[in-house]
Design a protein around this motif. Structure first.
Motif, short mmCIF file in Angstrom:
data_model
loop_
_atom_site.label_atom_id
_atom_site.label_comp_id
_atom_site.label_asym_id
_atom_site.label_seq_id
_atom_site.Cartn_x
_atom_site.Cartn_y
_atom_site.Cartn_z
N TYR A 249 0.83 -1.21 0.00
CA TYR A 249 0.00 0.00 0.00
C TYR A 249 0.86 1.26 0.00
O TYR A 249 0.37 2.35 0.24
CB TYR A 249 -0.92 -0.01 1.22
N GLY A 250 2.15 1.10 -0.26
CA GLY A 250 3.07 2.23 -0.21
C GLY A 250 2.81 3.27 -1.29
O GLY A 250 2.49 2.93 -2.43
N ASP A 251 3.00 4.53 -0.94
CA ASP A 251 2.78 5.62 -1.88
C ASP A 251 3.89 5.71 -2.92
O ASP A 251 3.74 6.40 -3.93
CB ASP A 251 2.69 6.95 -1.13
N GLY A 252 5.00 5.03 -2.69
CA GLY A 252 6.11 5.08 -3.64
C GLY A 252 5.85 4.34 -4.94
O GLY A 252 6.57 4.52 -5.92
N PHE A 253 4.82 3.53 -4.98
CA PHE A 253 4.49 2.78 -6.20
C PHE A 253 3.68 3.67 -7.12
O PHE A 253 2.57 4.09 -6.76
CB PHE A 253 3.72 1.51 -5.83
N ILE A 254 4.19 3.97 -8.29
CA ILE A 254 3.56 4.98 -9.14
C ILE A 254 2.21 4.54 -9.70
O ILE A 254 1.44 5.37 -10.19
CB ILE A 254 4.49 5.43 -10.28
N TYR A 255 1.92 3.24 -9.63
CA TYR A 255 0.64 2.74 -10.14
C TYR A 255 -0.35 2.44 -9.01
O TYR A 255 -1.32 1.71 -9.20
CB TYR A 255 0.85 1.49 -11.00
N LYS A 256 -0.13 3.04 -7.85
CA LYS A 256 -1.01 2.77 -6.71
C LYS A 256 -2.46 3.14 -7.04
O LYS A 256 -3.39 2.39 -6.72
CB LYS A 256 -0.54 3.55 -5.48
N HIS A 257 -2.68 4.29 -7.65
CA HIS A 257 -4.04 4.69 -7.99
C HIS A 257 -4.70 3.67 -8.91
O HIS A 257 -5.86 3.30 -8.73
CB HIS A 257 -4.03 6.07 -8.65
N GLN A 258 -3.92 3.17 -9.88
CA GLN A 258 -4.49 2.23 -10.85
C GLN A 258 -4.88 0.91 -10.20
O GLN A 258 -5.96 0.39 -10.45
CB GLN A 258 -3.49 1.99 -11.99
N TRP A 259 -3.96 0.35 -9.37
CA TRP A 259 -4.32 -0.95 -8.79
C TRP A 259 -5.50 -0.82 -7.83
O TRP A 259 -6.35 -1.72 -7.77
CB TRP A 259 -3.13 -1.66 -8.18
N LYS A 260 -5.55 0.27 -7.10
CA LYS A 260 -6.69 0.45 -6.19
C LYS A 260 -8.01 0.53 -6.96
O LYS A 260 -9.00 -0.08 -6.58
CB LYS A 260 -6.49 1.72 -5.35
N GLU A 261 -7.99 1.28 -8.04
CA GLU A 261 -9.19 1.43 -8.85
C GLU A 261 -9.61 0.09 -9.47
O GLU A 261 -10.80 -0.27 -9.47
CB GLU A 261 -8.93 2.47 -9.94
N GLU A 262 -8.62 -0.64 -9.99
CA GLU A 262 -8.93 -1.92 -10.65
C GLU A 262 -9.40 -2.97 -9.65
O GLU A 262 -10.34 -3.73 -9.92
CB GLU A 262 -7.70 -2.40 -11.42
N LEU A 263 -8.77 -3.02 -8.48
CA LEU A 263 -9.18 -4.00 -7.47
C LEU A 263 -10.55 -3.65 -6.91
O LEU A 263 -11.39 -4.54 -6.71
CB LEU A 263 -8.14 -4.08 -6.35
N GLU A 264 -10.78 -2.38 -6.65
CA GLU A 264 -12.09 -1.97 -6.14
C GLU A 264 -13.21 -2.36 -7.11
O GLU A 264 -14.26 -2.87 -6.71
CB GLU A 264 -12.10 -0.47 -5.88
N LYS A 265 -12.97 -2.14 -8.40
CA LYS A 265 -13.96 -2.50 -9.43
C LYS A 265 -14.17 -4.01 -9.45
O LYS A 265 -15.30 -4.50 -9.52
CB LYS A 265 -13.48 -2.01 -10.80
N TRP A 266 -13.09 -4.79 -9.36
CA TRP A 266 -13.18 -6.24 -9.40
C TRP A 266 -13.97 -6.76 -8.18
O TRP A 266 -14.85 -7.62 -8.32
CB TRP A 266 -11.79 -6.86 -9.42
#
Length: 281
Positions: free
Chosen positions: A259-276
């Motif tokens: 859940y680290g903020d250093g991962f530049i795709y954090k927004h994308q994975w959160k959005e994709e997992l939430e949708k799934w």
């Protein structure tokens, strides 16, 4: 009924969506395969004894639950960014979020799986208390070696009672094949010179069936710690058995981002997992 160890309100800084935090031991007495190892209050600094769960109950549960197995190569547990740090986000979706403190194997390969199965039993037995639908219990988020534990439960569950309804895997270790496993996880789980039989048993891509739970898998293409073939081969095994699965490979990010903020795709994975989770579970 297992003994409730601690129930308290979350700290003021947590979201108003998060209502209760409950800590509970997995085993009332001696845990399987490790006598006289439990019975005291959970010590959050001791990752080899006193297995337990920390349950974050949202203010308005939607019936879904996720049990998280943090990574750490089966040598320690990254309970922050791969554990408690995600609680507020999941609670905000109405999901009951559970962080599993499992025993480290120290050469006994059976005990992490025993703890994961017991966690599922506990969540289902407390479904009414925590606003959970017993048919929507996911094991797991699992990250790295925790992903191996999650996928082990998904492919080796011992009864319908402990079968997870879905699995979510962050950059998971899947195989024990020495050509592309994570060496530290393999040695900590199986020992230095495991038999071929044991190696095969815990190569989870080889044990997928049509009854394996649906899966969401994510990883980085440049992961230098756990070869991406772990997640990809597991995904292909799921497809071969007609199990619904989704895989997300991000171009960069390495390993262990959680859940680290250093991962530049954090927004994308959160959005994709939430949708799934919203559409598939």
């Amino acid at each position: 009924m297992k003994k409730l160890i601690l129930s308290c309100m979350l700290a003021a800084g947590m979201s108003l969506q998060a209502q209760d935090k409950v800590q509970m031991l997995l085993w009332e007495k001696d845990a399987p395969a490790e006598p006289a190892s439990v019975g005291a209050m959970i010590d959050e600094n001791d990752f080899t004894r006193n297995p337990g769960i920390t349950v974050y109950v949202p203010k308005k549960p939607n019936g879904k639950a996720i049990i998280m197995c943090p990574g750490g190569g089966y040598g320690w547990e990254a309970t922050g960014h791969e554990g408690h740090g995600m609680a507020e986000w999941f609670n905000g979706q109405g999901i009951t979020y559970v962080v599993l403190k499992y025993r480290l194997p120290q050469g006994n390969h059976e005990i992490p799986l025993a703890d994961a199965e017991q966690a599922v039993r506990l969540v289902r037995s407390h479904a009414k208390d925590w606003g959970v639908d017993p048919s929507k219990v996911g094991i797991i988020m699992g990250a790295s070696a925790g992903g191996h534990l999650a996928s082990t439960l998904a492919t080796h569950y011992s009864s319908p009672e402990t079968r997870p309804d879905f699995q979510v895997l962050f950059y998971p270790v899947i195989t024990m094949d020495p050509t592309y496993t994570h060496g530290g996880s393999r040695e900590n789980l199986l020992g230095k010179n495991p038999s071929k039989e044991l190696e095969t048993k815990y190569s989870n891509e080889m044990h997928v069936t049509a009854d394996t739970p649906k899966a969401f898998i994510m990883l980085s293409s440049d992961d230098g710690a756990v070869p991406v073939a772990n997640g990809v081969n597991y995904y292909m095994a799921l497809l071969s058995n007609n199990v619904r699965a989704s895989i997300h490979a991000y171009p960069e990010g390495g390993h262990g981002w959680g859940y680290g903020d250093g991962f530049i795709y954090k927004h994308q994975w959160k959005e994709e997992l939430e949708k799934w989770l919203r559409e598939e579970v």
